[in-house]
Design an enzyme around this catalytic site. Sequence first.
Site, PDB file in Angstrom:
ATOM      1  N   GLU A  26       0.817  -1.204   0.000  1.00 34.22           N
ATOM      2  CA  GLU A  26       0.000   0.000   0.000  1.00 34.22           C
ATOM      3  C   GLU A  26       0.857   1.264   0.000  1.00 34.22           C
ATOM      4  O   GLU A  26       1.905   1.327   0.636  1.00 34.22           O
ATOM      5  CB  GLU A  26      -0.928   0.009   1.218  1.00 34.22           C
ATOM      6  CG  GLU A  26      -1.880  -1.184   1.292  1.00 34.22           C
ATOM      7  CD  GLU A  26      -2.830  -1.269   0.115  1.00 34.22           C
ATOM      8  OE1 GLU A  26      -3.014  -0.250  -0.581  1.00 34.22           O
ATOM      9  OE2 GLU A  26      -3.393  -2.352  -0.103  1.00 34.22           O
ATOM     10  N   CYS A  27       0.360   2.274  -0.701  1.00 32.03           N
ATOM     11  CA  CYS A  27       1.062   3.554  -0.757  1.00 32.03           C
ATOM     12  C   CYS A  27       0.596   4.503   0.333  1.00 32.03           C
ATOM     13  O   CYS A  27       1.141   5.591   0.493  1.00 32.03           O
ATOM     14  CB  CYS A  27       0.852   4.212  -2.115  1.00 32.03           C
ATOM     15  SG  CYS A  27      -0.852   4.717  -2.422  1.00 32.03           S
ATOM     16  N   GLY A  28      -0.433   4.107   1.073  1.00 28.85           N
ATOM     17  CA  GLY A  28      -0.941   4.946   2.144  1.00 28.85           C
ATOM     18  C   GLY A  28      -2.329   5.486   1.896  1.00 28.85           C
ATOM     19  O   GLY A  28      -3.056   5.823   2.829  1.00 28.85           O
TER      20      GLY A  28
END
EC number: 1.8.4.8
Length: 244
Positions: free
Chosen positions: A238-240
Amino acid sequence: MSKFYIENINLLNSEKKNNILSELNLLLSNYSAEERISWALSHLPHTQIMSSSFGIQSTVLLHLIIKKKPDIPVILIDTGYLFPETYNFIDFLTNKFHLNLKVFRSTISSAWQEARYGKLWEKGIEGIDFYNNINKVQPMNFALNELSVQTWFAGLRHDQSKSRNLLPYLSIKKGIFKILPILDWSKDKIKDYLKENNLDTHPLYNNGYSSVGDTHTTKKHMPGMLEEETRFFGLKRECGLHEN
C-alpha cells in the site's frame, strides 16, 4: 434503509455504526458491481468522487461509474514520478471519456524534495513511508477536504494483495463513506470486462507490468512473483491512500 438514515450513521456510537455497516456489507455482497454503484449513488451522501491511479486495469471502474454518473470528479494524485506512458494514458482516457479530472500534488515539487531529502525511496521502509505521506496521503487528504467529499469510490480488489483480502465493500473513514464496487472481481473477470467492452489497458501491460505506480518503485512482473512484490521493492503493497 433510507438515504437519510445512512447519512446519519456517523452520529451513532461505534457499536451501532458497525452493526449497520455489517448489514449493508451483507446486502452489497449479493449485488453486482453495477448494482453496488447504483445503490451507492442513490443512498450515500451526494458529494461523491472516485479516485484513480490510471493503472493497468483502471479503465474498468472508470467505465462502470461514468456510465451512471458521467460528471463524477475523478481524483488523480500526481507524484511527479509517474511513467510517461501513464501520463499519456491519463490524457487519452480523459479525452475519450470526457472525464471530470481533478489533479492534486504535493506542495513541494519532486525536484525540491530530492534536494531537501534525497531519494527517499532508496532509504528503506521509513523513507518510502515518508515519501508516500508527502506525495500521496497529504495531497489526497487535501483533495477530500477541498472537494468536501462525502462518498469515495475506489477500485481495490481482494485478489490484489494480502493487505486487501479482508476489505469490506463499504466502510467509513474519517467520516467519509468508501465504497469498493469491484472488490470481489478476479483478474479473469477484469480481463473479460475489458474485452467485452473494448476498453483500453495501460500501455505498459504488454511490456510485462501487472501493476504500475511510480517509476522508481515499480518492477515488471517476473515468473514466480506475487503482484504485490512488483511495488516498493516488495517491502509493502500500500502507498498509504487506502491504509487505515
